[in-house]
Write a protein that holds these residues in place. Structure first.
Motif, mmCIF file in Angstrom:
data_model
loop_
_atom_site.group_PDB
_atom_site.id
_atom_site.type_symbol
_atom_site.label_atom_id
_atom_site.label_comp_id
_atom_site.label_asym_id
_atom_site.label_seq_id
_atom_site.Cartn_x
_atom_site.Cartn_y
_atom_site.Cartn_z
ATOM 1 N N VAL A 18 0.835 -1.209 0.000
ATOM 2 C CA VAL A 18 0.000 0.000 0.000
ATOM 3 C C VAL A 18 0.866 1.254 0.000
ATOM 4 N N GLU A 19 1.911 1.295 0.816
ATOM 5 C CA GLU A 19 2.797 2.466 0.852
ATOM 6 C C GLU A 19 3.363 2.771 -0.531
ATOM 7 N N ARG A 20 3.873 1.739 -1.187
ATOM 8 C CA ARG A 20 4.491 1.940 -2.512
ATOM 9 C C ARG A 20 3.452 2.325 -3.561
ATOM 10 N N LEU A 21 2.281 1.684 -3.515
ATOM 11 C CA LEU A 21 1.229 2.039 -4.470
ATOM 12 C C LEU A 21 0.822 3.501 -4.285
ATOM 13 N N ARG A 22 0.685 3.928 -3.046
ATOM 14 C CA ARG A 22 0.286 5.304 -2.746
ATOM 15 C C ARG A 22 1.326 6.288 -3.276
ATOM 16 N N LYS A 100 -4.770 -10.612 -11.002
ATOM 17 C CA LYS A 100 -4.072 -10.901 -9.745
ATOM 18 C C LYS A 100 -2.574 -10.682 -9.959
ATOM 19 N N ILE A 101 -2.003 -9.755 -9.178
ATOM 20 C CA ILE A 101 -0.577 -9.455 -9.243
ATOM 21 C C ILE A 101 -0.011 -9.899 -7.900
ATOM 22 N N HIS A 122 12.286 -5.740 -2.972
ATOM 23 C CA HIS A 122 12.440 -5.820 -4.429
ATOM 24 C C HIS A 122 11.203 -6.426 -5.072
ATOM 25 N N GLN A 123 10.618 -7.428 -4.423
ATOM 26 C CA GLN A 123 9.401 -8.039 -4.962
ATOM 27 C C GLN A 123 8.243 -7.045 -4.951
ATOM 28 N N ARG A 129 5.420 -1.861 -9.883
ATOM 29 C CA ARG A 129 5.762 -1.510 -11.268
ATOM 30 C C ARG A 129 4.728 -2.097 -12.237
ATOM 31 N N ARG A 130 4.358 -3.353 -12.018
ATOM 32 C CA ARG A 130 3.384 -4.003 -12.911
ATOM 33 C C ARG A 130 1.998 -3.372 -12.776
ATOM 34 N N ILE A 131 1.591 -3.068 -11.551
ATOM 35 C CA ILE A 131 0.287 -2.422 -11.360
ATOM 36 C C ILE A 131 0.285 -1.042 -12.012
ATOM 37 N N LYS A 132 1.372 -0.324 -11.894
ATOM 38 C CA LYS A 132 1.484 0.993 -12.521
ATOM 39 C C LYS A 132 1.339 0.878 -14.044
ATOM 40 N N GLU A 133 1.931 -0.152 -14.639
ATOM 41 C CA GLU A 133 1.777 -0.397 -16.076
ATOM 42 C C GLU A 133 0.315 -0.625 -16.428
#
Length: 141
Positions: A18-22, A100-101, A122-123, A129-133
């Motif tokens: 969540v932190e990284r997605l935000r 599903k990611i 890293h995972q 990165r994939r969700i951002k794409e």
């Protein structure tokens, strides 16, 4: 676009996701923290999830309504996360039409041949990165 992040136990993986997605996604993207327990849900809310819910019924009711589901591969396996993930939760993830990611953590007794055993941060970066794409692809449709 709605993204569900699923986690259990202490919610550490979900919190990182969540932190990284935000940090990486526009504010209009809705992030829903779904925990197998209240502690996991609280960790994801504290990390910036727009909303959160806990337990089996929360997953069964909300997963059909999201576009992306993120978490560890353990969310596919009933009785994982030290028994916190119920068969109905695993079924709800599997039945959801959402993309599903997943992070291939080996703690769930599932080994994915060909998947890297990178450290968790890293995972999580790869997952984000994939969700951002996917979010970018959706904007261009």
């Amino acid at each position: 676009m709605r993204i569900a992040v699923i986690d259990g136990q202490g919610g550490g993986i979900g919190r990182h996701i969540v932190e990284r997605l935000r940090q990486e996604l526009p504010d209009h993207i809705e992030i829903l923290g779904l925990g197998t327990n209240a502690m996991a849900t609280a960790a994801m809310l504290k990390a910036g999830a727009n909303d959160g819910a806990t337990g089996e019924n929360a997953m069964v009711q909300n997963l059909p309504e999201v576009d992306i589901i993120a978490g560890s591969v353990a969310i596919l396996m009933a009785h994982s996360m030290l028994g916190e993930l119920t068969p109905a939760m695993a079924e709800a993830v599997g039945r959801a039409k959402a993309k599903k990611i997943l992070i291939p953590l080996n703690r769930s007794r599932i080994e994915i041949v060909g998947a890297k055993s990178d450290p968790l941060p890293h995972q999580v970066l790869g997952l984000v990165r994939r969700i951002k794409e996917l979010v970018e692809e959706e904007r261009h449709v």
